[in-house]
Write an enzyme that holds these catalytic residues in place. Sequence first.
Site, PDB file in Angstrom:
ATOM      1  N   TRP A 184      -7.910   2.022 -10.787  1.00  0.00           N
ATOM      2  CA  TRP A 184      -7.406   2.047  -9.475  1.00  0.00           C
ATOM      3  C   TRP A 184      -8.060   1.521  -8.274  1.00  0.00           C
ATOM      4  O   TRP A 184      -7.579   0.569  -7.596  1.00  0.00           O
ATOM      5  CB  TRP A 184      -7.255   3.607  -9.110  1.00  0.00           C
ATOM      6  CG  TRP A 184      -6.453   3.980  -7.738  1.00  0.00           C
ATOM      7  CD1 TRP A 184      -7.230   4.112  -6.444  1.00  0.00           C
ATOM      8  CD2 TRP A 184      -5.170   4.077  -7.557  1.00  0.00           C
ATOM      9  NE1 TRP A 184      -6.013   4.093  -5.375  1.00  0.00           N
ATOM     10  CE2 TRP A 184      -4.850   4.238  -6.185  1.00  0.00           C
ATOM     11  CE3 TRP A 184      -3.852   4.023  -8.517  1.00  0.00           C
ATOM     12  CZ2 TRP A 184      -3.588   4.334  -5.828  1.00  0.00           C
ATOM     13  CZ3 TRP A 184      -2.863   4.075  -7.962  1.00  0.00           C
ATOM     14  CH2 TRP A 184      -2.471   4.080  -6.421  1.00  0.00           C
ATOM     15  N   TYR A 210      -5.792  16.719  -0.003  1.00  0.00           N
ATOM     16  CA  TYR A 210      -6.193  15.188   0.134  1.00  0.00           C
ATOM     17  C   TYR A 210      -4.910  14.473   0.883  1.00  0.00           C
ATOM     18  O   TYR A 210      -3.735  14.463   0.172  1.00  0.00           O
ATOM     19  CB  TYR A 210      -6.418  14.544  -1.143  1.00  0.00           C
ATOM     20  CG  TYR A 210      -7.033  13.132  -1.107  1.00  0.00           C
ATOM     21  CD1 TYR A 210      -7.478  12.697   0.283  1.00  0.00           C
ATOM     22  CD2 TYR A 210      -6.961  12.171  -2.107  1.00  0.00           C
ATOM     23  CE1 TYR A 210      -7.984  11.150   0.194  1.00  0.00           C
ATOM     24  CE2 TYR A 210      -7.647  11.024  -2.088  1.00  0.00           C
ATOM     25  CZ  TYR A 210      -7.852  10.660  -0.886  1.00  0.00           C
ATOM     26  OH  TYR A 210      -8.524   9.236  -0.671  1.00  0.00           O
ATOM     27  N   TYR A 255       0.961  -1.193   0.069  1.00  0.00           N
ATOM     28  CA  TYR A 255       0.058   0.014   0.110  1.00  0.00           C
ATOM     29  C   TYR A 255       0.780   1.299  -0.125  1.00  0.00           C
ATOM     30  O   TYR A 255       0.505   2.095  -0.634  1.00  0.00           O
ATOM     31  CB  TYR A 255      -0.883   0.218   1.170  1.00  0.00           C
ATOM     32  CG  TYR A 255      -1.858   1.052   0.946  1.00  0.00           C
ATOM     33  CD1 TYR A 255      -3.133   0.917   0.632  1.00  0.00           C
ATOM     34  CD2 TYR A 255      -1.753   2.286   1.556  1.00  0.00           C
ATOM     35  CE1 TYR A 255      -4.015   1.864   0.706  1.00  0.00           C
ATOM     36  CE2 TYR A 255      -2.400   3.480   1.935  1.00  0.00           C
ATOM     37  CZ  TYR A 255      -3.736   3.385   1.199  1.00  0.00           C
ATOM     38  OH  TYR A 255      -4.660   4.373   1.060  1.00  0.00           O
ATOM     39  N   HIS A 305       1.215   4.202  -3.259  1.00  0.00           N
ATOM     40  CA  HIS A 305       0.861   5.540  -2.835  1.00  0.00           C
ATOM     41  C   HIS A 305       2.145   6.514  -3.071  1.00  0.00           C
ATOM     42  O   HIS A 305       2.176   7.526  -3.014  1.00  0.00           O
ATOM     43  CB  HIS A 305       0.171   5.666  -1.530  1.00  0.00           C
ATOM     44  CG  HIS A 305      -1.372   5.345  -1.755  1.00  0.00           C
ATOM     45  ND1 HIS A 305      -1.814   3.876  -1.550  1.00  0.00           N
ATOM     46  CD2 HIS A 305      -2.298   6.054  -1.827  1.00  0.00           C
ATOM     47  CE1 HIS A 305      -3.061   4.062  -1.813  1.00  0.00           C
ATOM     48  NE2 HIS A 305      -3.340   5.287  -2.093  1.00  0.00           N
TER      49      HIS A 305
END
Length: 106
Positions: free
Chosen positions: A76, A41, A18, A22
Amino acid sequence: MQRVCFLLKVRRDRIAEYRERHAAVWPEMREALSATGWHNYSLFLRDDGLLVGYLETPDFEAARSAMEATDVNTRWQAEMAPLFETLDGARPDEAMKPLTEVFHLA
């Protein structure tokens, strides 16, 4: 501007993956988020997999719907779904339930 915070849970055995994904978010995904109203964000990940997301947007439901309509988001979400716990068949973006804000110091 609406401030939105949500929680998700990344599988412990997928945390490293993860983080890697990212660190290299697809440019077209970044562009789509900006274009559909996802501003400021941020994602925060605890070592046990607790994920805290925060964003600012004029209208969260409109921003979410606009992202849902993009091809890049479909791709995604399909790639990211196996990294999360307890989605109960939902995509990660569908499982984002905003928390109720109880205090804000501007």
